[in-house]
Enzyme design. Sequence first.
Site, PDB file in Angstrom:
ATOM      1  N   LYS A  21       0.816  -1.216   0.000  1.00  0.00           N
ATOM      2  CA  LYS A  21       0.000   0.000   0.000  1.00  0.00           C
ATOM      3  C   LYS A  21       0.850   1.268   0.000  1.00  0.00           C
ATOM      4  CE  LYS A  21      -4.209  -2.081   1.475  1.00  0.00           C
ATOM      5  NZ  LYS A  21      -3.812  -3.492   1.644  1.00  0.00           N
TER       6      LYS A  21
HETATM    7  C1  PLP Z   1      -4.432  -4.599   0.994  1.00  0.00           C
HETATM    8  C2  PLP Z   1      -3.648  -5.855   0.886  1.00  0.00           C
HETATM    9  C3  PLP Z   1      -4.003  -6.882  -0.028  1.00  0.00           C
HETATM   10  C4  PLP Z   1      -5.246  -6.805  -0.904  1.00  0.00           C
HETATM   11  O1  PLP Z   1      -5.126  -5.876  -1.944  1.00  0.00           O
HETATM   12  P1  PLP Z   1      -6.440  -5.318  -2.713  1.00  0.00           P
HETATM   13  O2  PLP Z   1      -5.963  -4.188  -3.544  1.00  0.00           O
HETATM   14  O3  PLP Z   1      -7.380  -4.886  -1.626  1.00  0.00           O
HETATM   15  O4  PLP Z   1      -6.984  -6.435  -3.526  1.00  0.00           O
HETATM   16  C5  PLP Z   1      -3.173  -7.992  -0.123  1.00  0.00           C
HETATM   17  N1  PLP Z   1      -2.089  -8.118   0.665  1.00  0.00           N
HETATM   18  C6  PLP Z   1      -1.720  -7.178   1.561  1.00  0.00           C
HETATM   19  C7  PLP Z   1      -0.517  -7.401   2.411  1.00  0.00           C
HETATM   20  C8  PLP Z   1      -2.485  -6.013   1.705  1.00  0.00           C
HETATM   21  O5  PLP Z   1      -2.125  -5.080   2.600  1.00  0.00           O
END
Ligand code: PLP
Length: 470
Positions: A108
């Site tokens: 993120k």
């Molecule tokens: C947010 C997240 C996901 C999922 O990603 P999306 O964009 O919501 O599909 C997968 N793995 C981790 C570690 C995350 O923080």
Amino acid sequence: MRYISTRGGMEPVSFSEAVMTGLAPDGGLLLPERIPDATAELDRWKGLSYPELAAEIVARYADLPVEDIRRLVRKSYQCFSTPEVAPVVRVKAIHVLELFHGPTLAFKDVALQLLGNLFEYLLSASGRKLNILAATSGDTGSAAICGVRGRERINIFVMHPHGRISRIQELQMTSVTDPNVFNLGVEGTFDDCQGILKAVFRDLDFKQEYGLGAVNSINWARVLAQIVYYFYGAFRVMDSTGASRVRFCVPTGNFGNIFAGYLAARMGLPVGALVLATNENDILSRYFSTGVYSLGEVVPTVSPSMDIQVASNFERYLYYRLGEDPAALRELMDTFAKSGRIETGPDEDCLFVSGAGDTRATLSTIAEVHRDSGYLLDPHSAVAFYVAGQHLRPDEPMISLATAHPAKFDQAIREATGDDLARHPALDELENRPTRLDIVPASESAVREYIVSHVAPVERVRAEAGFATP
Ligand SMILES: *Cc1c(COP(=O)(O)O)cnc(C)c1O
């Protein structure tokens, strides 16, 4: 480039407005008016560094001066621990694209670092201030805080369910003591936090008076930032293997990450398949195998950032799936709201395939991969790695996305391997830092009062004066 709403009820807006607005006023999500074709650029883009490539891609979608884009992008990725930003590591037959080298060790950061810089840039151009209100069950909160800490025109209020997130996740947020960062430990569940968030945002007067904004995964800039590493990873792997096409496997929750891959493919990146991987919360993998999207119960797992039933970005995909027809989409979303179930039939262009890995498969994948190759996957990345293994093709190398550093989920690593293998100096160091946290009851009025007592109301913003507030 201008932006439209998936539900068709909004005049097209500029990139800047799209970033500041978040959700469209008609309840839809924002999308570019058309997807730019980058086929003719691929040869040139292959040789670019990550920040150079990011600037090229952002410039296709953002009507901002190119020099400004370059500066924003450079600044956003400077704090990553490798200049590659998203390096590729070969593990057995699979190419792992590591997306966890940002400051909070989850993918993120890639989007939220850029979003923080974009907010600051757009706010200083307009002279406005922004108060971000967010609810988090873990990873998003720390990445969002890290993206805006210390910025002059922005305050951020992050609610988390007090005592219900991991100690590391809590420390990653509460150890940020910049004066513009407010951590609220809500005495309730994550659903309570989200309920409060929605209720506060529904009060349009309050939203305007306090210049409230959101950073959740439906913000267009987050999707945009994520397109970049699909190109970057594909170029590295095509170069090292000589292949002319690759496939990706993506650990999926809110469908934001894999949707960026879909856009990369639509822009002309040679992608043979997008493999959607879920844990036990498999509404999306069931959809891509059957064409039926039907709501179930959320089950807690060892990959908590994928414990989601209603994937907020899925509407963007459906818009294209229905031939860019907002009326048809509105009807489908209405049906879903009423019955919790929709049906579109199987996908004809077959770009998406899907699979699920449960907790058992996740833990045994972590153990096996570590035993065979000495490589440690976090539980989210392990779900993808497991599903990727079922979709290998000799002519199309598989790139599996690694979305978090294993040290963020040290308990699952211990459970899988029996050892305390996952450490990261940035997390160890958190133990000794001062922290700041305010505990509030799980009520909308308490959170509202908290905001009111911590910021001065910003000047009332009129829609015609520029940005509509998100
Ligand atoms: C947010 C997240 C996901 C999922 O990603 P999306 O964009 O919501 O599909 C997968 N793995 C981790 C570690 C995350 O923080």
